[in-house]
Design a protein around this motif. Sequence first.
Motif, PDB file in Angstrom:
ATOM      1  N   VAL A 283       0.839  -1.201   0.000  1.00 37.18           N
ATOM      2  CA  VAL A 283       0.000   0.000   0.000  1.00 37.18           C
ATOM      3  C   VAL A 283       0.872   1.249   0.000  1.00 37.18           C
ATOM      4  N   PHE A 284       1.943   1.212   0.779  1.00 39.69           N
ATOM      5  CA  PHE A 284       2.867   2.344   0.794  1.00 39.69           C
ATOM      6  C   PHE A 284       3.327   2.702  -0.606  1.00 39.69           C
ATOM      7  N   HIS A 285       3.815   1.697  -1.339  1.00 40.83           N
ATOM      8  CA  HIS A 285       4.355   1.981  -2.666  1.00 40.83           C
ATOM      9  C   HIS A 285       3.264   2.382  -3.651  1.00 40.83           C
ATOM     10  N   SER A 286       2.054   1.902  -3.479  1.00 40.90           N
ATOM     11  CA  SER A 286       0.960   2.303  -4.364  1.00 40.90           C
ATOM     12  C   SER A 286       0.662   3.790  -4.214  1.00 40.90           C
ATOM     13  N   LEU A 287       0.512   4.244  -2.965  1.00 45.72           N
ATOM     14  CA  LEU A 287       0.215   5.657  -2.713  1.00 45.72           C
ATOM     15  C   LEU A 287       1.395   6.555  -3.067  1.00 45.72           C
ATOM     16  N   PHE A 288       2.591   6.095  -2.734  1.00 48.02           N
ATOM     17  CA  PHE A 288       3.781   6.876  -3.031  1.00 48.02           C
ATOM     18  C   PHE A 288       3.913   7.072  -4.541  1.00 48.02           C
ATOM     19  N   ALA A 289       3.650   6.006  -5.296  1.00 45.93           N
ATOM     20  CA  ALA A 289       3.766   6.074  -6.753  1.00 45.93           C
ATOM     21  C   ALA A 289       2.753   7.046  -7.350  1.00 45.93           C
ATOM     22  N   LEU A 290       1.535   7.035  -6.842  1.00 40.86           N
ATOM     23  CA  LEU A 290       0.527   7.966  -7.349  1.00 40.86           C
ATOM     24  C   LEU A 290       0.973   9.404  -7.117  1.00 40.86           C
ATOM     25  N   GLY A 291       1.595   9.654  -5.959  1.00 41.28           N
ATOM     26  CA  GLY A 291       2.148  10.977  -5.711  1.00 41.28           C
ATOM     27  C   GLY A 291       3.259  11.325  -6.680  1.00 41.28           C
ATOM     28  N   GLU A 292       4.079  10.336  -7.026  1.00 42.95           N
ATOM     29  CA  GLU A 292       5.179  10.576  -7.967  1.00 42.95           C
ATOM     30  C   GLU A 292       4.672  11.028  -9.331  1.00 42.95           C
ATOM     31  N   THR A 293       3.528  10.491  -9.757  1.00 44.48           N
ATOM     32  CA  THR A 293       2.992  10.889 -11.060  1.00 44.48           C
ATOM     33  C   THR A 293       2.627  12.366 -11.100  1.00 44.48           C
ATOM     34  N   MET A 294       2.481  12.978  -9.923  1.00 46.75           N
ATOM     35  CA  MET A 294       2.167  14.399  -9.853  1.00 46.75           C
ATOM     36  C   MET A 294       3.422  15.248  -9.651  1.00 46.75           C
TER      37      MET A 294
END
Length: 446
Positions: A330-341
């Motif tokens: 879950v950490f990496h899923s949310l972190f990755a979505l932030g990276e796309t921004m």
Amino acid sequence: MTSTPAPRVSLRQFWADLPPAGRWLLSTVAVQTLGRGLTLPFTVIYMHEVRGISLDLAGVLMAVIAVVALIVTAPGGALTDRWGARRMLLIATTSQLVGCVILAFATTPWAFALGFCFIGLNFGISWPAFNALIATIVSGEARQQYFGVNFALVNLGIGLGGVIGGVFADVDNPMSFTWIFLGDAASMLVPIGLLLGPLRHVHGRSERPSDEDAGDEPGTYAAILRQPAVLWLSALTFLAVFVGYGQMEAGFPAFARQVSEVSTSVIGFAFAVNTVVIVTLQFWVLRRISGHRRTRVLLVMLVLWSTAWLALGLTGLVPATVAATVGVLVFHSLFALGETMLQPTIPAITNDMAPDHLRGRYNAVNSGAFQAGTILAPIVAGFLLRHQLGSVFIGMLVVGCVAMVGLALALERRISPAVNGVGPAAGPPEPVGATEAAPSGQVPLA
């Protein structure tokens, strides 16, 4: 988020509008970064669990990369403006190849330090050079899209490499780590071949305006750093790296192993999840943020990152369980979505702010802030996690995200609407060779 009407360009149309040089760069990005993915999740584990180097010393050694990168960033940016991005990228990728070969056979801290010096040389030079090369290819809204798509492809390569590395990396078999570092070295042959082959006539350099005195102060780093917008953007970049990428590379793997107590294969799979989120959602995010203030997009990212670090922190309450594994993913899923921004915004702000002939220097300033964050991040992570201060580690990162909110809003007040992504869109990129005369045998990027 304040917005202005902006056409939503399809991925197919974006590709069709790119000049040939841009297509060459994008088409090889994933292959180039496959090797990086082989080693990225496992470098700290390799040093600590295979070579017997303590976590805090491993953190210091990882910081060598950023220290060297910080030292060479300023001259690298100036030389990019003077010699062109292509030549500097050849130097950078060759250094990365040498560094990975050294790490493949390193057994002592000094050997690791030497390998990290070469890798740091690559990082310090390649950031301003590659960003300057991209910025000369495309302009306007297409530039933000290019940075985003490039980032998705980078993560595709890293994610695939992470999966492969997770399968082969075995702490009981040191030779498995030797092979993945040699794979990282071999991946550098792709950009070297590209720069010596299809892009051999591209230099990525803009001439100084004819009416500007060669000794004019605005061309110096001191003059650039006196601009308030540059200072706020640099502070924002530094903190984003400290609470983001610096901790994802060093703090996250160490926390996941020492506190969450998950396996190396889970860590490799977590990086794969990161990749899937970025690759599948990056262009969708680009279409949604088009025409919105880039600083407000960063605020959404900070909410996601804060939640991600809190989710990782909770895994420490249930170590070595399925719940811990789920929390890591879950950490990496949310972190990755932030990276796309994050990735389409800060580089776009930097390059929309920079005059063409100083693009290397502006990117070097931003790169310096990035490297400063990566210097501090592994040192702090190594110290806190070695002393079983996992909750302090997570709390520090959440507070850092809150501080970034203030920095983003301060930056918003100091940049123009156009730089912030809501001004009149620039025209499409001009054809190659349209704006500057090429030296003999070279075709410039406009």
